[in-house]
Scaffold this motif. Structure first.
Motif, mmCIF file in Angstrom:
data_model
loop_
_atom_site.group_PDB
_atom_site.id
_atom_site.type_symbol
_atom_site.label_atom_id
_atom_site.label_comp_id
_atom_site.label_asym_id
_atom_site.label_seq_id
_atom_site.Cartn_x
_atom_site.Cartn_y
_atom_site.Cartn_z
ATOM 1 N N PHE A 1 30.622 46.850 16.024
ATOM 2 C CA PHE A 1 31.911 46.309 15.467
ATOM 3 C C PHE A 1 31.853 46.825 14.032
ATOM 4 O O PHE A 1 30.869 47.423 13.393
ATOM 5 C CB PHE A 1 31.565 44.828 15.333
ATOM 6 C CG PHE A 1 31.614 44.150 16.577
ATOM 7 C CD1 PHE A 1 32.550 43.791 17.317
ATOM 8 C CD2 PHE A 1 30.349 43.796 17.087
ATOM 9 C CE1 PHE A 1 32.389 43.224 18.555
ATOM 10 C CE2 PHE A 1 30.107 42.980 18.403
ATOM 11 C CZ PHE A 1 31.319 42.777 18.908
ATOM 12 N N LEU A 2 33.109 46.825 13.313
ATOM 13 C CA LEU A 2 33.226 47.118 12.049
ATOM 14 C C LEU A 2 34.160 46.160 11.378
ATOM 15 O O LEU A 2 35.230 45.872 11.822
ATOM 16 C CB LEU A 2 33.775 48.553 11.900
ATOM 17 C CG LEU A 2 34.178 48.970 10.537
ATOM 18 C CD1 LEU A 2 32.973 49.036 9.676
ATOM 19 C CD2 LEU A 2 35.012 50.264 10.297
ATOM 20 N N THR A 3 33.846 45.499 10.280
ATOM 21 C CA THR A 3 35.034 44.851 9.359
ATOM 22 C C THR A 3 34.682 45.051 7.835
ATOM 23 O O THR A 3 33.763 45.464 7.335
ATOM 24 C CB THR A 3 35.053 43.330 9.986
ATOM 25 O OG1 THR A 3 36.094 42.667 9.575
ATOM 26 C CG2 THR A 3 33.811 42.717 9.545
ATOM 27 N N LYS B 1 39.596 52.718 25.105
ATOM 28 C CA LYS B 1 39.939 53.306 23.900
ATOM 29 C C LYS B 1 38.800 53.656 22.921
ATOM 30 O O LYS B 1 37.832 53.050 23.191
ATOM 31 C CB LYS B 1 40.878 52.733 23.204
ATOM 32 C CG LYS B 1 42.175 52.318 23.817
ATOM 33 C CD LYS B 1 43.227 53.522 24.059
ATOM 34 C CE LYS B 1 44.523 52.672 24.942
ATOM 35 N NZ LYS B 1 45.163 54.151 25.555
ATOM 36 N N ILE B 2 38.875 54.547 22.007
ATOM 37 C CA ILE B 2 37.658 54.883 21.440
ATOM 38 C C ILE B 2 37.556 53.689 20.161
ATOM 39 O O ILE B 2 36.603 53.361 19.891
ATOM 40 C CB ILE B 2 37.994 56.062 20.685
ATOM 41 C CG1 ILE B 2 37.802 57.351 21.614
ATOM 42 C CG2 ILE B 2 36.905 56.342 19.437
ATOM 43 C CD1 ILE B 2 37.986 58.859 21.179
ATOM 44 N N ALA B 3 38.693 53.106 19.750
ATOM 45 C CA ALA B 3 38.823 52.172 18.920
ATOM 46 C C ALA B 3 39.600 50.768 19.126
ATOM 47 O O ALA B 3 40.749 51.262 19.621
ATOM 48 C CB ALA B 3 38.975 52.689 17.326
ATOM 49 N N THR B 4 39.338 49.805 18.716
ATOM 50 C CA THR B 4 40.236 48.642 18.652
ATOM 51 C C THR B 4 40.083 48.005 17.324
ATOM 52 O O THR B 4 39.007 47.621 16.809
ATOM 53 C CB THR B 4 39.743 47.463 19.945
ATOM 54 O OG1 THR B 4 39.796 48.421 21.151
ATOM 55 C CG2 THR B 4 40.492 46.283 19.756
ATOM 56 N N MET C 1 37.059 45.102 14.026
ATOM 57 C CA MET C 1 37.293 46.403 15.002
ATOM 58 C C MET C 1 36.210 46.697 16.036
ATOM 59 O O MET C 1 34.899 46.047 15.569
ATOM 60 C CB MET C 1 37.465 47.728 14.171
ATOM 61 C CG MET C 1 38.695 47.605 13.310
ATOM 62 S SD MET C 1 38.856 48.987 12.107
ATOM 63 C CE MET C 1 38.670 48.284 10.630
ATOM 64 N N VAL C 2 36.252 47.164 16.822
ATOM 65 C CA VAL C 2 35.198 47.603 17.777
ATOM 66 C C VAL C 2 35.523 49.180 18.008
ATOM 67 O O VAL C 2 36.396 49.583 18.219
ATOM 68 C CB VAL C 2 35.509 47.161 19.141
ATOM 69 C CG1 VAL C 2 34.000 47.363 19.834
ATOM 70 C CG2 VAL C 2 35.443 45.480 19.195
ATOM 71 N N LEU C 3 34.139 49.779 17.771
ATOM 72 C CA LEU C 3 34.379 51.232 17.801
ATOM 73 C C LEU C 3 33.376 51.853 18.757
ATOM 74 O O LEU C 3 32.031 51.543 18.691
ATOM 75 C CB LEU C 3 34.072 51.795 16.525
ATOM 76 C CG LEU C 3 35.268 51.302 15.324
ATOM 77 C CD1 LEU C 3 34.553 51.590 13.807
ATOM 78 C CD2 LEU C 3 36.454 51.586 15.510
#
Length: 256
Positions: A123-125, A147-150, A189-191
């Protein structure tokens, strides 16, 4: 999965407080907004964090170094140099604090923590925004997208009224709603680990520019549309708004 939090910026738009501390350490309800963000992830069972530090990094390090003390009752026996903890409570968190540079941009910060997340999704935020986004649903959406990123997409309510105009006549004046706004980046985000292959350059890389724009052009960036609560803390006004919400039942308080 680990949650990576960007917490290294200068916070210039809320300089009344960020001149004394990094913005993620500005308190809502006597707890740093960074703590609130971590509580959101922890509620869904994600308790491993990597925090990207920069401006006034020592303040965040000090907070976690003394966390056990802050959340306990304590007796100090000064004559014998002893300390006894009472009714102690702490979180089930593993927190890795990485100094990613004072002037490093968001892409550069993410690139610097590659070894700490390993070859797995994460995750990224941002360290200044809270939401009632369902992290489990977000992750499932990302996994199903392939996908690669959400990115969580949100539609914030505007601060100014809207004029309905016909020709040169104003027909009505109303409060701006979410339906009047476009979707914007809400963080959360999810990466996939492949994201690091798209972060080009060094510390000057802005994550929201070249990396995400490249993924969008490749149709590898999914949007998880969130119609619930979301609020960032850019200004003193935002902070007061969040404080008022906290006193009256904060919508982002998904934990017990």
């Amino acid at each position: 999965m680990k949650a990576v939090i960007l917490a290294g910026g200068f916070g210039t738009r809320i300089s009344e407080e960020s001149r004394f501390m990094p913005k993620p350490m500005i308190e809502i309800g006597e707890k740093p907004i960074l703590w609130h963000i971590m509580k959101i992830y922890s509620h869904y069972g994600f308790n491993e964090f990597v925090v990207c530090l920069g401006y006034k990094a020592y303040a965040i390090k000090s907070f976690f170094a003394d966390y056990f003390l802050h959340t306990s009752d304590v007796t100090f026996d000064l004559a014998n140099n002893k300390m006894t903890m009472h009714n102690s409570f702490t979180e089930p968190w593993q927190v890795t604090l990485i100094d990613t540079g004072l002037n490093t941009m968001t892409g550069g910060r993410v690139k610097r923590i590659r070894e700490y997340v390993g070859n797995e999704p994460f995750f990224l935020t941002y360290g200044d925004g809270v939401s009632d986004v369902n992290i489990d649903d977000l992750l499932k959406f990302h996994q199903n997208s392939g996908k690669i990123a959400t990115m969580t997409a949100i539609r914030p309510e505007g601060r100014f009224g809207v004029l309905d105009i016909s020709g040169d006549e104003i027909l009505s004046f109303r409060e701006k709603s979410k339906n009047d706004s476009g979707w914007i980046n809400g963080g959360f985000m999810v990466l996939q680990p492949e994201i690091f292959d798209y972060i080009k350059g060094g510390d000057e890389c802005v994550f929201e520019k070249q990396p995400l724009e490249t993924l969008a052009s490749m149709r590898q960036l999914a949007a998880y549309k969130h119609d619930g609560f979301w609020q960032c803390m850019d200004t003193q006004r935002d902070k007061q708004y969040l404080e008022d919400l906290w006193k009256n039942g904060a919508p982002w308080k998904v934990w017990d």
